[in-house]
Design an enzyme around this catalytic site. Structure first.
Site, PDB file in Angstrom:
ATOM      1  N   LYS A  45       0.836  -1.197   0.000  1.00  0.00           N
ATOM      2  CA  LYS A  45       0.000   0.000   0.000  1.00  0.00           C
ATOM      3  C   LYS A  45       0.869   1.245   0.000  1.00  0.00           C
ATOM      4  O   LYS A  45       1.926   1.266   0.616  1.00  0.00           O
ATOM      5  CB  LYS A  45      -0.907  -0.027   1.234  1.00  0.00           C
ATOM      6  CG  LYS A  45      -1.815   1.172   1.321  1.00  0.00           C
ATOM      7  CD  LYS A  45      -3.023   0.897   2.175  1.00  0.00           C
ATOM      8  CE  LYS A  45      -3.935   2.113   2.256  1.00  0.00           C
ATOM      9  NZ  LYS A  45      -4.172   2.761   0.950  1.00  0.00           N
ATOM     10  N   VAL A  71      -9.548   6.893  -1.631  1.00  0.00           N
ATOM     11  CA  VAL A  71      -9.066   6.580  -0.282  1.00  0.00           C
ATOM     12  C   VAL A  71      -8.084   7.645   0.196  1.00  0.00           C
ATOM     13  O   VAL A  71      -8.067   8.009   1.365  1.00  0.00           O
ATOM     14  CB  VAL A  71      -8.427   5.174  -0.246  1.00  0.00           C
ATOM     15  CG1 VAL A  71      -7.757   4.909   1.099  1.00  0.00           C
ATOM     16  CG2 VAL A  71      -9.498   4.113  -0.526  1.00  0.00           C
ATOM     17  N   CYS A 129      -1.085   9.628  -8.391  1.00  0.00           N
ATOM     18  CA  CYS A 129      -2.317   9.337  -7.652  1.00  0.00           C
ATOM     19  C   CYS A 129      -3.356  10.433  -7.898  1.00  0.00           C
ATOM     20  O   CYS A 129      -3.102  11.602  -7.593  1.00  0.00           O
ATOM     21  CB  CYS A 129      -2.038   9.221  -6.160  1.00  0.00           C
ATOM     22  SG  CYS A 129      -3.465   8.662  -5.216  1.00  0.00           S
ATOM     23  N   GLY A 216     -10.286  -1.417 -12.615  1.00  0.00           N
ATOM     24  CA  GLY A 216     -11.077  -2.584 -12.974  1.00  0.00           C
ATOM     25  C   GLY A 216     -11.142  -2.797 -14.475  1.00  0.00           C
ATOM     26  O   GLY A 216     -10.503  -2.088 -15.261  1.00  0.00           O
ATOM     27  N   THR A 265      -7.644  -4.550  -8.715  1.00  0.00           N
ATOM     28  CA  THR A 265      -9.066  -4.569  -8.360  1.00  0.00           C
ATOM     29  C   THR A 265      -9.638  -5.981  -8.340  1.00  0.00           C
ATOM     30  O   THR A 265     -10.558  -6.274  -7.569  1.00  0.00           O
ATOM     31  CB  THR A 265      -9.842  -3.676  -9.338  1.00  0.00           C
ATOM     32  OG1 THR A 265      -9.352  -2.328  -9.217  1.00  0.00           O
ATOM     33  CG2 THR A 265     -11.322  -3.686  -9.049  1.00  0.00           C
TER      34      THR A 265
END
Length: 303
Positions: A45, A71, A129, A216, A265
């Site tokens: 992470k 997040v 990000c 995804g 994902t």
């Protein structure tokens, strides 16, 4: 005999499949399902210099063929990772890749130094990000920004450096070339696509942050195209990711030029997804009589 091993920027991987940063935590939860040593590598992470609480909820939203997340890099900080999480990861025979993000270039450099001293295997430098308000993305949307961060990290790192590229740019190959010219040992792509959903009943965005990163299967064709463009422009190796769900998807990424493939994902849908992808790559090699992944990487036959 099929050989799934890969030498990537001087680091030996037992197979070409790694789990993508932000989708696997630090491996503890998934380690309850299977031996993490089965994986080629773990991109942990995203880490920052100091702990982050991340963005306010709601920060996850489902969408057709994927999900949105904002997040916001919630994490315990690099020092806590080194003290509390790295020893656990080191119990497993897999490559540990530390993903780092900073608000300033000096933060990136300091984390590179700390993690090099802690002897993680590789750094993944997140300049891409899309769901934090400062840092990261501001560097990844210009070639000069990518170059500046890459140079600073390389000056303090004693381990291979991989730069994670943003798809939210006009020309991702330009960013990749800037990373390579500045000393990057590899690049990874793609990070999530900036996206938005709106609740029609409340007329408000589904995410508190309004926008977030789309991941995804919905982004897979975009990822394949960008991996092909970047791999065609570089001499350093490429880690391809973005919507990989099975072994066939991984083969597509490899044919496009990815030497390693990230699974992200898909892990939320099926914790065993990375193992299935590894098995799928092996099955493809058996079906076509291939002995090495080198016989796949970059072998797309263009029309």
């Amino acid at each position: 005999m099929r050989d799934l091993s890969v030498n990537f920027a001087g680091v030996s991987f037992k197979n070409p499949i790694v789990v993508a940063s932000g989708t696997f935590g630090f491996g503890r939860e998934y380690g309850e399902y299977y031996d993490l040593s089965m994986l080629g590598g773990i991109c942990v992470k995203g880490l920052t210099l100091v702990p982050r609480l991340g963005n306010k909820p709601p920060r996850i939203a489902e969408t057709a063929m994927g999900m949105l997340n904002s997040v916001g890099l919630q994490n315990p900080g690099v020092d806590s990772f080194i003290e509390d999480e790295l020893p656990f990861l080191r119990k497993h025979d897999t490559v540990v890749i530390a993903n780092i993000s900073g608000n300033t270039i000096e933060e990136y450099a300091l984390m590179a130094e700390k993690l090099s001293e802690a002897k993680v295997d590789m750094l993944e430098v997140n300049v891409s990000c899309p769901n934090v308000k400062a840092g990261g993305m501001q560097f990844g949307t210009s070639a000069q920004g990518v170059a500046s961060v890459t140079q600073a990290v390389k000056s303090r790192a004693s381990i291979p450096v991989m730069v994670k590229l943003s798809p939210n740019v006009t020309d991702i190959a330009e960013m990749a070339v800037a990373a390579e010219a500045s000393g990057a040992d590899a690049v990874s792509l793609i990070n999530t696509l900036l996206a938005m959903r709106i609740d029609t009943a409340t007329r408000k965005p589904m995410l508190h942050n309004n926008v977030g990163g789309l991941s995804g299967p919905a982004i897979f064709p975009v990822a394949v195209r960008m991996v092909w463009q970047v791999a065609s422009a570089l001499k350093i190796p490429v880690l391809g990711m973005g919507g990989v769900m099975d072994g066939d998807n991984a083969i597509e990424m490899m044919l496009a030029g990815a030497k390693l493939v990230g699974v992200g994902t898909a892990c939320f849908e099926d914790p065993y997804a990375p193992i299935g992808v590894i098995d799928g790559v092996g099955a493809y090699m058996a079906e076509y009589g291939l002995s090495s992944t080198d016989e796949i990487v970059g072998k797309v036959e263009l029309n």
